[in-house]
Design a protein around this motif. Structure first.
Motif, mmCIF file in Angstrom:
data_model
loop_
_atom_site.group_PDB
_atom_site.id
_atom_site.type_symbol
_atom_site.label_atom_id
_atom_site.label_comp_id
_atom_site.label_asym_id
_atom_site.label_seq_id
_atom_site.Cartn_x
_atom_site.Cartn_y
_atom_site.Cartn_z
ATOM 1 N N TYR A 28 0.749 -0.819 0.142
ATOM 2 C CA TYR A 28 -0.178 -0.060 -0.116
ATOM 3 C C TYR A 28 1.141 1.484 -0.370
ATOM 4 O O TYR A 28 0.692 2.474 -0.911
ATOM 5 C CB TYR A 28 -1.084 -0.079 1.044
ATOM 6 N N GLU A 49 -12.214 -9.375 -0.819
ATOM 7 C CA GLU A 49 -11.961 -8.195 -0.003
ATOM 8 C C GLU A 49 -11.579 -7.677 1.399
ATOM 9 O O GLU A 49 -12.349 -8.683 2.126
ATOM 10 C CB GLU A 49 -13.679 -7.310 -0.435
ATOM 11 N N SER A 53 -8.610 -3.200 0.200
ATOM 12 C CA SER A 53 -8.774 -2.825 -0.966
ATOM 13 C C SER A 53 -9.422 -2.270 -1.279
ATOM 14 O O SER A 53 -8.520 -0.875 -2.596
ATOM 15 C CB SER A 53 -9.615 -3.828 -1.317
ATOM 16 N N ASN A 54 -10.352 -0.885 -0.655
ATOM 17 C CA ASN A 54 -10.619 0.004 -1.318
ATOM 18 C C ASN A 54 -9.672 1.728 -0.939
ATOM 19 O O ASN A 54 -9.919 2.533 -1.665
ATOM 20 C CB ASN A 54 -12.063 0.705 -0.212
ATOM 21 N N ARG A 57 -7.977 1.817 -4.036
ATOM 22 C CA ARG A 57 -8.322 1.998 -4.738
ATOM 23 C C ARG A 57 -8.544 3.817 -4.344
ATOM 24 O O ARG A 57 -8.628 3.953 -5.654
ATOM 25 C CB ARG A 57 -9.668 1.205 -5.034
ATOM 26 N N THR A 62 -6.629 -0.198 -9.953
ATOM 27 C CA THR A 62 -7.371 -0.707 -10.591
ATOM 28 C C THR A 62 -6.684 -2.039 -8.894
ATOM 29 O O THR A 62 -6.299 -2.701 -9.310
ATOM 30 C CB THR A 62 -7.532 -1.413 -11.730
ATOM 31 N N VAL A 63 -8.298 -2.928 -8.792
ATOM 32 C CA VAL A 63 -7.860 -4.355 -7.381
ATOM 33 C C VAL A 63 -9.370 -4.656 -8.057
ATOM 34 O O VAL A 63 -10.041 -4.584 -7.870
ATOM 35 C CB VAL A 63 -8.291 -3.502 -6.579
ATOM 36 N N TYR A 64 -8.575 -6.052 -8.467
ATOM 37 C CA TYR A 64 -9.270 -7.016 -8.581
ATOM 38 C C TYR A 64 -9.632 -8.414 -7.362
ATOM 39 O O TYR A 64 -8.481 -8.318 -6.405
ATOM 40 C CB TYR A 64 -9.093 -7.594 -9.808
#
Length: 422
Positions: A28, A49, A53-54, A57, A62-64
């Motif tokens: 991060y 998630e 994750s957010n 974003r 982009t996060v898958y």
């Protein structure tokens, strides 16, 4: 006139999961500081998630989330990952943690090894027998597949030597330490005063703290026993314990309290988001641990805030704290020994502690600043893209000083180095 635009380097990061553990937090921080004019990062979490994750974003990245971490070697799962990579068209794939590293290797294999591959290893290897059968199996598979990585990045020399001693490829090794935000973690008189006021701690009190991520890896029992001994000689001392499960309601803490009642000036704060403020509350930081699964970030964060540190001799802490703190032999650390050192540091006076803290802060700013660490990652990405498209992307790499440490580990301490954890 046509504008000459340089194509951004697309780096796909594949990580086991995005829970806020040491590896995910380092990813991060890297993503938050990477030069977006030159690099286009994408994150693939093998798990669902999670905490980060957010937050990732929010930086426009982009996060898958694939929900496949428990079925990593199932053929269709790897096909699914490979199909996603084919659609993204990365310039580099970077794995994080054992499962993430293995997934990058298997997916790249199914794509004909077309991409330069980086593995990121932030784990120490102490006792593999204490880990689950699945984790041991993943470690064995990554050992066999390690020669498929174009570069293997470790965050300490100890991690590198331990992995090389169990069979990891030693020809493409690089050490990049964890990076820290030395603007966020820095001395701040307002945070110190405000945090003390909120906790009900007098301005003239000595405050000693231990901030941890994993309760099981740290000796809180020894720490608490030492607090009782110190309070017999110095009453105006408060203690902060911060980290997951460090609350009065947790069963492990209740068990400790049954053996020894908790004085009012011991503060169990649990997991906190404001550690940069709480660090400034302290006069002395202590990390008492007999082992570590990853890098003890809290020591670096305390030093960055100008707080002198007392630690046990795990990972690279003796090298990091150096002449700015004190390192205890794990085998010789007892409650009375720790309490005695605390008392010595208190009696040495505020000016001495501040001088030690400022030396430590200067060292962290020079060697662990997140911007400098990000530059090292970016330089590695550029090198692989510019020069790595030959011989299956396996580049010759000049080994650093870790190699001497690896030889010493292999020759003199092979037993401890051939044990591991996830």
């Amino acid at each position: 006139m046509m504008e000459n635009k340089t194509k951004k380097i697309c780096v796909v990061h594949i990580i086991t999961g995005l829970d806020a553990d040491e590896s995910a937090l380092m990813l991060y921080k890297l993503l938050a500081h990477i030069d977006r004019s030159q690099f286009e990062p994408v994150v693939i979490s093998l798990d669902g998630e999670a905490d980060l994750s957010n937050r990732i974003r929010a930086h426009g990245i982009t996060v898958y989330s694939l929900d496949m971490s428990n079925n990593l070697t199932v053929g269709w799962q790897i096909f699914k990952l490979a199909h996603l990579l084919r659609s993204i068209k990365p310039d580099i794939i970077q794995g994080w943690m054992y499962h993430g590293n293995l997934a990058t290797s298997l997916a790249n294999l199914s794509l004909g090894n077309r991409y330069p591959l980086i593995w990121t290893v932030h784990n120490t290897l102490y006792n593999i027998r204490q880990k689950s059968r699945t984790t041991r199996w993943i470690i064995e598979l990554t050992t066999k597949r390690s020669n498929t990585a174009t570069r293997i990045l470790y965050n300490t020399e100890l991690n590198a030597s331990q992995h090389i001693s169990i069979g990891y490829d030693d020809q493409h090794t690089q050490i990049i330490p964890n990076g820290f935000d030395t603007q966020l973690f820095s001395p701040n008189a307002y945070r110190r005063s405000n945090s003390r006021q909120m906790l009900g701690i007098p301005e003239d009190a000595i405050v000693i703290g231990m901030f941890t991520h994993d309760f099981s890896l740290n000796d809180h029992t020894l720490f608490l026993e030492a607090t009782h001994l110190l309070l017999q000689h110095h009453k105006n001392v408060h203690f902060l314990l911060v980290g997951q499960d460090l609350t009065p309601e947790h069963p492990s803490i209740i068990s400790l309290l049954k053996r020894s009642p908790m004085p009012q000036n011991i503060h169990l704060l649990g997991e906190r988001k404001d550690t940069h403020s709480l660090m400034n509350t302290l006069d002395i930081f202590s990390l008492i641990s007999s082992s570590a699964d990853g890098f003890p970030n809290s020591v670096i964060e305390a030093m960055a805030c100008g707080i002198p540190c007392i630690t046990t001799d795990i990972i690279d802490l003796p090298h990091i704290t150096g002449h700015t703190g004190q390192t205890l032999q794990t085998s010789d650390t007892t409650p009375s020994a720790l309490a005695f050192i605390w008392l010595e540091w208190i009696n040495a006076g505020e000016a001495w502690r501040k001088e030690m803290g400022l030396r430590g802060m200067a060292y962290i700013q020079q060697h662990y600043n997140i911007r400098q660490i990000t530059d090292q990652y970016q330089a590695t990405y550029k090198e692989l893209v510019n020069h790595g498209r030959t011989n299956g992307f396996l580049l010759p790499f000049q080994q650093t000083q870790f190699s001497r440490h690896a030889e010493k580990c292999t020759q003199n301490d092979s037993k401890s180095c051939t044990q591991g954890s996830r």
